[in-house]
Design an enzyme around this catalytic site. Structure first.
Site, short mmCIF file in Angstrom:
data_model
loop_
_atom_site.label_atom_id
_atom_site.label_comp_id
_atom_site.label_asym_id
_atom_site.label_seq_id
_atom_site.Cartn_x
_atom_site.Cartn_y
_atom_site.Cartn_z
N ASP A 16 -1.29 5.99 2.82
CA ASP A 16 -2.19 5.55 3.84
C ASP A 16 -2.92 6.53 4.32
O ASP A 16 -3.63 6.17 5.47
CB ASP A 16 -2.09 4.36 4.56
CG ASP A 16 -1.41 2.90 3.62
OD1 ASP A 16 -1.78 2.94 2.52
OD2 ASP A 16 -0.35 2.39 4.45
N ASN A 40 -7.37 3.53 -3.03
CA ASN A 40 -6.46 2.26 -2.63
C ASN A 40 -7.40 1.35 -1.44
O ASN A 40 -8.27 2.13 -0.58
CB ASN A 40 -5.21 2.71 -1.97
CG ASN A 40 -4.30 1.72 -1.50
OD1 ASN A 40 -4.26 0.70 -2.20
ND2 ASN A 40 -3.60 1.79 -0.37
N HIS A 95 -6.68 -0.79 1.97
CA HIS A 95 -5.56 -0.97 2.99
C HIS A 95 -6.37 -1.90 4.17
O HIS A 95 -7.07 -1.72 4.67
CB HIS A 95 -5.08 0.25 3.79
CG HIS A 95 -4.08 0.22 4.81
ND1 HIS A 95 -2.71 -0.19 4.29
CD2 HIS A 95 -3.95 0.10 5.82
CE1 HIS A 95 -2.00 -0.43 5.39
NE2 HIS A 95 -2.73 -0.17 6.41
N SER A 116 -9.90 -0.71 5.22
CA SER A 116 -10.36 0.52 4.76
C SER A 116 -9.94 0.92 3.15
O SER A 116 -9.03 0.43 2.77
CB SER A 116 -9.57 1.65 5.53
OG SER A 116 -9.58 1.33 6.85
C1 GRF Z 1 -5.22 -6.79 0.29
O1 GRF Z 1 -5.13 -7.25 1.55
C2 GRF Z 1 -5.15 -5.23 0.21
O2 GRF Z 1 -5.59 -4.84 1.37
C3 GRF Z 1 -3.67 -4.99 0.36
O3 GRF Z 1 -3.04 -5.73 -0.46
C4 GRF Z 1 -3.76 -7.07 -0.56
C5 GRF Z 1 -4.02 -7.35 -1.99
O4 GRF Z 1 -4.49 -8.76 -2.02
N1 GRF Z 1 -3.27 -3.62 -0.14
P1 GRF Z 1 -4.78 -9.41 -3.34
O5 GRF Z 1 -3.90 -9.27 -4.52
O6 GRF Z 1 -6.07 -8.47 -3.78
O7 GRF Z 1 -5.42 -10.70 -3.20
#
Ligand code: GRF
Length: 325
Positions: free
Chosen positions: A151, A113, A115, A142
């Site tokens: 997370d 993932n 985050h 991260s």
């Molecule tokens: C990203 O900022 C990621 O860190 C978080 O959700 C957002 C997704 O954005 N988990 P996108 O859909 O990839 O533009």
């Protein structure tokens, strides 16, 4: 060899929204020598923008709304699509659903993932506002392994983004996104390539070897190895071999009972075992580490066995008495 499509890790990417991180991964996968390919983009939001982008690029998509379904049913539908697509890894990229425990366990160490914070800081939501409110000098993002705790899995890579004095959560979020687009493809590529990385393989091996009683590391003919017994009179029970003498293998050499067993292993399982130059003549077999789906318990068993045949009687006697391997 490097860009043979067969060697690429197959990813299923889960999204709920814009999917810009998915797009970064997708275009990275189209570069020469990419370590991965995307075999599926799946979403719980039927009209997620990212699905459209994936479809334009010819990547199979799957959508299944979570509305009206239990968490387990939703996860089962998503998982079936992943299995049908033949994915090796699941990469979450803005997937806004908590996953059920069984699902997370089944994909342990194969689900990543991203985050938008410098974990362990600011798990959960509103990470940018929290970083600004705290007066932090940097925000960031991260990439981590997914575990049952939100997370909280092992952090694989991070990127820092400076916070400006006039930043709002929205302006900061924009710059963090740009940083994420650099971070995620690189972190995923490194992770899926670890099985070919001698440093990673050696560190796993060292951990297992040094967990055995009275062992230490020592190099021999320029290669690291592990001995049992005292520093003075110890004996080698494992040698690490990294693409020696033109061999493509990264391997650990362990002691068999003798030539009959060695030749039998090599003949029946050539994808796992080989007869190394030089050491092979005295019954050491090469156990290949840079192959898909290495079973580290199997490696640990071999190390234990090799340890036992090299350890002094005072140590093996103790273990016999305690009935340990
Ligand atoms: C990203 O900022 C990621 O860190 C978080 O959700 C957002 C997704 O954005 N988990 P996108 O859909 O990839 O533009």
């Amino acid at each position: 060899m490097a860009d043979a499509p067969l060697n690429k890790a197959k990813l299923a990417v889960f999204i709920s929204g814009a999917g810009t991180n998915m797009a970064a991964l997708l275009f990275a996968s189209r570069l020469k020598d990419a370590a991965f390919e995307i075999v599926l983009v799946a979403s719980n939001v039927e009209d997620a923008d990212g699905l459209n982008l994936a479809a334009i690029e010819g990547v199979p998509t799957f959508a299944h709304s979570h509305k009206g379904h239990s968490r387990e049913d939703q996860d089962a539908a998503m998982e079936q699509a992943v299995l049908d697509a033949g994915a090796d890894y699941i990469v979450l990229a803005g997937y806004m659903r908590i996953l059920s425990q069984g699902f997370v366990e089944r994909w342990e160490a194969r689900m990543l993932n991203i985050h938008p914070s410098l974990l362990p800081k600011y798990k959960g939501l509103d990470t940018f506002a929290r970083a600004i409110d705290a007066g932090d000098s940097h925000a960031g993002s991260s990439v981590h392994l997914v575990t049952h705790e939100l997370d909280a899995g092992e952090v694989l890579a991070q990127v820092r983004v400076a916070i400006a004095s006039d930043d709002t959560p929205a302006t900061l979020a924009q710059r963090v996104k740009i940083a994420e687009h650099q971070l995620y493809p690189r972190a995923v590529a490194d992770y899926v390539s670890r099985g070919n990385d001698p440093e990673f393989l050696f560190s796993k091996l060292r951990e297992l070897a040094l967990a055995l009683p009275e062992t230490h590391e020592r190099s021999s003919h320029g290669s690291p190895g592990f001995r049992v017994g005292t520093e003075k009179s110890g004996k080698f029970f494992a040698h690490f071999s990294q693409q020696h003498h033109g061999s493509q293998h990264i391997a650990v050499l362990v002691k068999t009972s003798g030539m009959d067993e060695l030749l039998n292993l090599v003949e029946t399982q050539p994808e796992v075992y080989y007869k190394p130059d030089y050491y092979g003549a005295s019954g050491w077999v090469g156990l290949i580490l840079n192959r898909p789906n290495v079973d580290w318990d199997h490696i640990a068993d071999w190390l234990g066995r090799s340890w036992r045949s090299s350890a002094p009687a005072r140590l093996t006697k103790l273990l016999d008495a305690a009935d340990i391997f």
